[in-house]
Each structure stands twice: as structure tokens, then as C-alpha cells.
Scaffold this active site. Structure first.
Site, PDB file in Angstrom:
ATOM      1  N   SER A 142       0.879  -1.174   0.000  1.00 51.87           N
ATOM      2  CA  SER A 142       0.000   0.000   0.000  1.00 51.87           C
ATOM      3  C   SER A 142       0.914   1.221   0.000  1.00 51.87           C
ATOM      4  O   SER A 142       2.111   1.102   0.318  1.00 51.87           O
ATOM      5  CB  SER A 142      -0.831  -0.019   1.288  1.00 51.87           C
ATOM      6  OG  SER A 142      -1.401   1.243   1.551  1.00 51.87           O
ATOM      7  N   TYR A 155      -1.830  -1.533  10.408  1.00 46.86           N
ATOM      8  CA  TYR A 155      -1.846  -1.599   8.938  1.00 46.86           C
ATOM      9  C   TYR A 155      -0.529  -1.052   8.377  1.00 46.86           C
ATOM     10  O   TYR A 155       0.119  -1.687   7.537  1.00 46.86           O
ATOM     11  CB  TYR A 155      -3.042  -0.795   8.419  1.00 46.86           C
ATOM     12  CG  TYR A 155      -3.320  -0.951   6.930  1.00 46.86           C
ATOM     13  CD1 TYR A 155      -4.006  -2.062   6.451  1.00 46.86           C
ATOM     14  CD2 TYR A 155      -2.921   0.021   6.018  1.00 46.86           C
ATOM     15  CE1 TYR A 155      -4.288  -2.198   5.091  1.00 46.86           C
ATOM     16  CE2 TYR A 155      -3.191  -0.110   4.666  1.00 46.86           C
ATOM     17  CZ  TYR A 155      -3.877  -1.223   4.207  1.00 46.86           C
ATOM     18  OH  TYR A 155      -4.140  -1.349   2.857  1.00 46.86           O
TER      19      TYR A 155
HETATM   20  P1  NAD Z   1     -11.766  -6.294  -0.011  1.00 53.50           P
HETATM   21  O1  NAD Z   1     -12.369  -6.191   1.333  1.00 53.50           O
HETATM   22  O2  NAD Z   1     -12.548  -5.890  -1.207  1.00 53.50           O
HETATM   23  O3  NAD Z   1     -11.225  -7.773  -0.273  1.00 53.50           O
HETATM   24  C1  NAD Z   1     -10.459  -8.448   0.667  1.00 53.50           C
HETATM   25  C2  NAD Z   1     -10.694  -9.942   0.509  1.00 53.50           C
HETATM   26  O4  NAD Z   1      -9.822 -10.606   1.442  1.00 53.50           O
HETATM   27  C3  NAD Z   1     -12.132 -10.388   0.829  1.00 53.50           C
HETATM   28  O5  NAD Z   1     -12.619 -11.220  -0.213  1.00 53.50           O
HETATM   29  C4  NAD Z   1     -11.982 -11.162   2.140  1.00 53.50           C
HETATM   30  O6  NAD Z   1     -12.911 -12.241   2.264  1.00 53.50           O
HETATM   31  C5  NAD Z   1     -10.554 -11.668   2.027  1.00 53.50           C
HETATM   32  N1  NAD Z   1      -9.985 -12.011   3.328  1.00 53.50           N
HETATM   33  C6  NAD Z   1     -10.021 -11.291   4.478  1.00 53.50           C
HETATM   34  N2  NAD Z   1      -9.415 -11.961   5.463  1.00 53.50           N
HETATM   35  C7  NAD Z   1      -8.967 -13.127   4.932  1.00 53.50           C
HETATM   36  C8  NAD Z   1      -8.279 -14.251   5.449  1.00 53.50           C
HETATM   37  N3  NAD Z   1      -7.927 -14.312   6.743  1.00 53.50           N
HETATM   38  N4  NAD Z   1      -7.979 -15.259   4.609  1.00 53.50           N
HETATM   39  C9  NAD Z   1      -8.351 -15.220   3.309  1.00 53.50           C
HETATM   40  N5  NAD Z   1      -9.024 -14.198   2.762  1.00 53.50           N
HETATM   41  C10 NAD Z   1      -9.334 -13.160   3.569  1.00 53.50           C
HETATM   42  O7  NAD Z   1     -10.402  -5.439   0.103  1.00 53.50           O
HETATM   43  P2  NAD Z   1      -9.439  -4.802  -1.018  1.00 53.50           P
HETATM   44  O8  NAD Z   1      -9.573  -3.335  -0.905  1.00 53.50           O
HETATM   45  O9  NAD Z   1      -9.585  -5.460  -2.311  1.00 53.50           O
HETATM   46  O10 NAD Z   1      -8.018  -5.159  -0.365  1.00 53.50           O
HETATM   47  C11 NAD Z   1      -7.171  -6.171  -0.870  1.00 53.50           C
HETATM   48  C12 NAD Z   1      -5.745  -5.853  -0.455  1.00 53.50           C
HETATM   49  O11 NAD Z   1      -5.352  -4.606  -1.014  1.00 53.50           O
HETATM   50  C13 NAD Z   1      -5.536  -5.735   1.064  1.00 53.50           C
HETATM   51  O12 NAD Z   1      -4.294  -6.332   1.419  1.00 53.50           O
HETATM   52  C14 NAD Z   1      -5.471  -4.235   1.272  1.00 53.50           C
HETATM   53  O13 NAD Z   1      -4.729  -3.890   2.416  1.00 53.50           O
HETATM   54  C15 NAD Z   1      -4.775  -3.803  -0.006  1.00 53.50           C
HETATM   55  N6  NAD Z   1      -4.944  -2.410  -0.355  1.00 53.50           N
HETATM   56  C16 NAD Z   1      -6.184  -1.896  -0.578  1.00 53.50           C
HETATM   57  C17 NAD Z   1      -6.307  -0.561  -0.927  1.00 53.50           C
HETATM   58  C18 NAD Z   1      -7.641   0.062  -1.192  1.00 53.50           C
HETATM   59  O14 NAD Z   1      -7.704   1.302  -1.262  1.00 53.50           O
HETATM   60  N7  NAD Z   1      -8.712  -0.680  -1.371  1.00 53.50           N
HETATM   61  C19 NAD Z   1      -5.167   0.255  -1.052  1.00 53.50           C
HETATM   62  C20 NAD Z   1      -3.922  -0.304  -0.810  1.00 53.50           C
HETATM   63  C21 NAD Z   1      -3.813  -1.632  -0.466  1.00 53.50           C
END
Ligand code: NAD
Length: 260
Positions: A142, A155
Site C-alpha cells: 500500500s 496496517y
Molecule cells: P476487499 O475487502 O474488497 O477484499 C479483501 C478480501 O480478502 C475479501 O474477499 C476477504 O474475504 C478476504 N480475506 C479477508 N481476510 C482473509 C483471510 N484471513 N484469509 C483469506 N481471505 C481473507 O479489500 P481490497 O480493498 O480489495 O483489499 C485487498 C488488499 O489490497 C488488502 O491487502 C489491502 O490492504 C490492499 N490495499 C487496498 C487498498 C484500497 O484502497 N482498497 C489500497 C492499498 C492496499
């Protein structure tokens, strides 16, 4: 097609960024395993990809559970004949000021983001090492792998930690042609971010519109969210890169929020 016949495991791929990456990888010819806590959603995502002509399976996996990770990775190897690409992406967000953060929530955050990355990497590397084809490990970092924000102590800590892990995997994996890199997105409109907007508004005592404009997108060059496609294309670049020339690196995709 850039990933013809490659086998990829993407954790947390039933939703958001992971799902976007799975769709992009499938379009580029990869066989993709949608590994997620939620098997029904994982199967639904896999079915959607198959309906568009791709190859995908859903796999139940809690990335914090060693047995579940090992069983999930074995099932993928059995189904696809190996694993060439791991995208460790599963993640959640919990926001509080540090003095209010419960130890249980701190540990839960580190377990999903860091233990999950460790366990999935540990499970996949032996297959990559044995195959003679090398491999690519990609961690979903991130901008918070580089910058701090208030309310996000675990985080930010975990996302910084992934860069360290990628550098070690890059060094240990090099002789087997296994590369490890980190993608560092800015804010992307996914369920994870949609949940944070009202929480941050409450914690900071400002409106939701102000959270978006003055907190999330304040430092970008154009006030724009990063998209699923932006992150998926950057991840594809690392996944398809053919040599050890690009390893141990992190790439920020954030509309200029953070500049190296
Ligand atoms: P999201 O909530 O849309 O998807 C996350 C997925 O992870 C879900 O399907 C959930 O069921 C799954 N999950 C959660 N805990 C789990 C576990 N213990 N085992 C297996 N699966 C699990 O979130 P997103 O925004 O797509 O985030 C995905 C990644 O991207 C994360 O690591 C997040 O930190 C990172 N990220 C997101 C953003 C953003 O702005 N959305 C920015 C930077 C980084």
C-alpha cells in the site's frame, strides 16, 4: 497472452483488488485459484471468470491458518499441476487511535497481513523451486508501505513489513528464478475502503465527503482514486517479468500520492 498456462494463486480474490487481478490474469491466459475465506464468493468469482472463457477455481483458505493454507496450496497444485505465481493480497482494515487499539485487533491485523504473507509464501516456494520454471511472488502492499496515516498503526506496520519480506524472498529465491515484489496502491474504491469512509468520518469528526477529499485523496496529483484496473496492470507487469532483473522492488500506484 502474457501468462499463458501459468498457474496463479491469489488470496482474498473473491472481492475488490484480488478479484480484479484474477480477472486480468485469466484474460492473459493464466489458470487462477481464487483463495478466500469465503468459499461461496470464491466459487462465484471463479464461475464468472470461467463464463468469460478463463480457467479458474475457488479455494477455501484462511491465510492465518497454516493447515488451511497448506491444504489450499496442495489443492491448487493438484488441480493446475503447479504454482507459478502467488499474489498475497488478502487483507482487512481496522482503524483506531493507537491508545484505543485493542491488542486483539493489533494481532488480528498482523496475522492477516504478515502471517498470511509468510504462510502462503512458505507453502508455495517449494513448488516454485522444484518446477525449474521459477516463479513470481507479489505482495499487496500500500502507499502505507511507505507513508504513515493516523489511526492505522498495525496496517502501516504490516504494510512496511511486507517490503522486508519481499527483499528476503528475492534473495533466497534468486537461484531458482523466483522473484518477489510489492505493489503499493493508493486508495481504490473497494468494500475495504467503503467501510473506512464512515469510520474515519466518525473518528476525525468530519463529513464523509471531507474524508475522501481531505484525507484519502488530498496528496494525489489529481484528486482521483486509483482503479482496480490500474492495480491489476501493475501486478501483471511483475507477474509476467521474465528475469531476476526486477526483484525485491516495490511499485507505488497512487496518482502521485507518494513519490519515491
Ligand atoms: P476487499 O475487502 O474488497 O477484499 C479483501 C478480501 O480478502 C475479501 O474477499 C476477504 O474475504 C478476504 N480475506 C479477508 N481476510 C482473509 C483471510 N484471513 N484469509 C483469506 N481471505 C481473507 O479489500 P481490497 O480493498 O480489495 O483489499 C485487498 C488488499 O489490497 C488488502 O491487502 C489491502 O490492504 C490492499 N490495499 C487496498 C487498498 C484500497 O484502497 N482498497 C489500497 C492499498 C492496499
Amino acid at each position: 497472452m502474457k501468462l499463458q498456462d501459468k498457474s496463479a494463486i491469489i488470496t482474498g480474490a473473491a472481492s475488490g483488488i484480488g478479484k480484479g487481478i484474477a480477472q486480468t490474469f485469466a484474460r492473459e491466459g493464466a489458470k487462477v485459484a481464487i483463495a478466500d475465506l469465503n468459499l461461496d464468493s470464491a466459487n462465484a468469482t471463479a464461475a464468472e471468470i470461467c463464463a468469460h472463457g478463463g480457467k479458474a477455481i475457488g479455494v477455501a483458505m484462511d491465510v492465518t491458518n497454516e493447515e488451511a493454507v497448506n491444504a489450499g496450496v496442495s489443492a491448487v497444485v493438484e488441480a493446475f499441476g503447479g504454482v507459478d505465481i502467488l499474489v498475497s493480497n488478502a487483507g482487512i482494515q481496522i482503524v483506531h487511535p493507537l491508545e484505543d487499539f485493542s491488542y486483539a485487533d493489533w494481532k488480528k491485523m498482523l496475522a492477516i497481513h504478515l502471517d498470511g504473507a509468510f504462510l502462503t509464501t512458505k507453502a508455495c516456494l517449494p513448488y516454485m523451486y522444484k518446477s525449474g520454471r521459477g516463479g513470481s511472488v507479489i505482495y499487496m502492499g500500500s502507499v502505507h508501505s511507505k507513508e504513515a496515516s493516523m489511526l492505522k498503526a498495525p496496517y502501516v506496520t504490516a504494510k512496511h513489513g511486507l517490503i522486508g519480506l519481499a527483499k528476503v524472498v528475492a534473495k533466497e529465491g534468486a537461484k531458482y528464478g523466483v522473484h518477489a515484489n510489492v505493489i503499493c496502491p493508493g486508495f481504490v474504491r473497494t468494500p475495504l475502503v467503503d467501510k473506512q469512509i464512515p469510520e474515519q468520518a466518525l473518528a476525525l469528526g468530519i463529513s464523509e465527503a471531507e474524508v475522501i477529499k481531505n484525507v484519502m485523496l488530498k496528496e494525489t496529483v489529481d484528486g482521483e482514486f486509483t482503479t482496480l484496473e490500474d492495480v491489476a496492470e501493475a501486478t501483471l507487469f511483475f507477474a509476467a517479468f521474465p528475469s531476476n532483473a526486477l526483484t525485491g522492488q516495490s511499485l507505488v500506484v497512487s496518482h502521485g500520492w507518494f513519490m519515491e
